[in-house]
Design an enzyme around this catalytic site. Structure first.
Site, PDB file in Angstrom:
ATOM      1  N   TYR A 155      65.991  -8.132 -83.891  1.00  0.00           N
ATOM      2  CA  TYR A 155      64.635  -8.685 -83.830  1.00  0.00           C
ATOM      3  C   TYR A 155      64.506  -9.728 -82.721  1.00  0.00           C
ATOM      4  CZ  TYR A 155      60.127  -8.954 -86.258  1.00  0.00           C
ATOM      5  OH  TYR A 155      58.800  -8.850 -86.604  1.00  0.00           O
ATOM      6  N   LYS A 162      57.783 -14.932 -84.604  1.00  0.00           N
ATOM      7  CA  LYS A 162      57.322 -14.969 -85.996  1.00  0.00           C
ATOM      8  C   LYS A 162      57.537 -16.353 -86.605  1.00  0.00           C
ATOM      9  CE  LYS A 162      55.830 -10.737 -86.660  1.00  0.00           C
ATOM     10  NZ  LYS A 162      54.397 -10.468 -86.923  1.00  0.00           N
TER      11      LYS A 162
END
Length: 256
Positions: A155, A162
């Site tokens: 990620y 995020k």
């Protein structure tokens, strides 16, 4: 009587009928809401096509969250689409160049990281400010995250973005509370959406999820997360803001 009877909503990010945003729009309409979608560029044709698969075809307004002209014109665009006010806004927007995901954390360069941060985190604030003139009676902002308290495989800088989104949510809750506007996030487990498939090596992150989740987890269904979005848009959480609601089968409470 539906959970969202009389509510007027703007929902971003409907690009496929497998996405959380699409199912949130579908459920919102089924619960009595009027819905306007947003899109831009070549994606607008996709949004318009999938809008026709909703219970009621929703109008689509132009909105590129990195374009100040679009943001400045959002309120007028929503009014022209038939809504004179908004009770809720769904932020389902995220993007990072592949060069900063898939194991490229240390190799990530600022220009690409900046894109991820602007589109995936700063845009939440931008959208809130643009929609605020229509939320004169308060309302609910709901965004989508992927639990940023951990460093997930592959990620990389999207995970950092995020984390920025989650911090932005807290500050929006602080600064918009006086206007009666709530800001909350839904942290969904992995779902095999188009966006997820664009992440290099995403399968390595999702493969163990169903076995680790106490409630189990369906990698193909966006419905549980969409239901949480609809609940947060409703009046059933009148004193909840700055929160992250986990819809991940319970994985976030499990140790390694």
């Amino acid at each position: 009587m539906g959970l969202l009877d009389g509510k007027k909503l703007l929902i971003t990010g409907v690009l496929t009928d497998s996405s959380i945003a699409f199912h949130a729009a579908r459920l919102a309409q089924q619960e009595g809401a009027q819905v306007v979608l947003s899109s831009f560029g070549r994606q607008a044709k996709l949004t318009a096509a999938f809008s026709k698969r909703l219970p009621v075809e929703a109008p689509v307004v132009q909105l590129d969250v990195t374009n100040q002209e679009d943001l400045d014109g959002l309120a007028d665009a929503v009014r022209a689409a038939g809504l004179d006010s908004l009770d809720g806004v769904v932020h389902s927007i995220g993007f990072a160049p592949q060069s900063v995901m898939g194991g490229n954390f240390l190799a990530g360069e600022w220009d690409d990281v900046a894109v991820a941060m602007q589109v995936s985190a700063f845009s939440y604030k931008s959208l809130a400010v643009a929609a605020k003139p229509l939320m004169t009676h308060g309302g609910s902002l709901v965004g989508l995250t992927f639990d940023a308290q951990f460093a997930w495989p592959v990620y990389d800088w999207m995970g950092v973005a995020k984390a920025g989104l989650e911090a932005t949510n807290r500050y929006l809750a602080r600064d918009l509370g006086a206007d009666g506007i709530r800001a909350n996030l839904v942290s969904a487990g992995p779902i095999r959406t188009t966006a997820a498939k664009s992440i290099p090596g995403f399968a390595t992150m999702e493969e163990a999820w169903p076995s680790r989740a106490p409630l189990g987890w369906d990698l193909t269904s966006a419905e549980p997360a969409a239901r949480a979005v609809v609940a947060l848009l409703s009046d059933w959480f009148p004193a909840t803001t700055g929160e992250i609601v986990h819809v991940d089968g319970g994985v976030h409470v499990m140790g390694q």
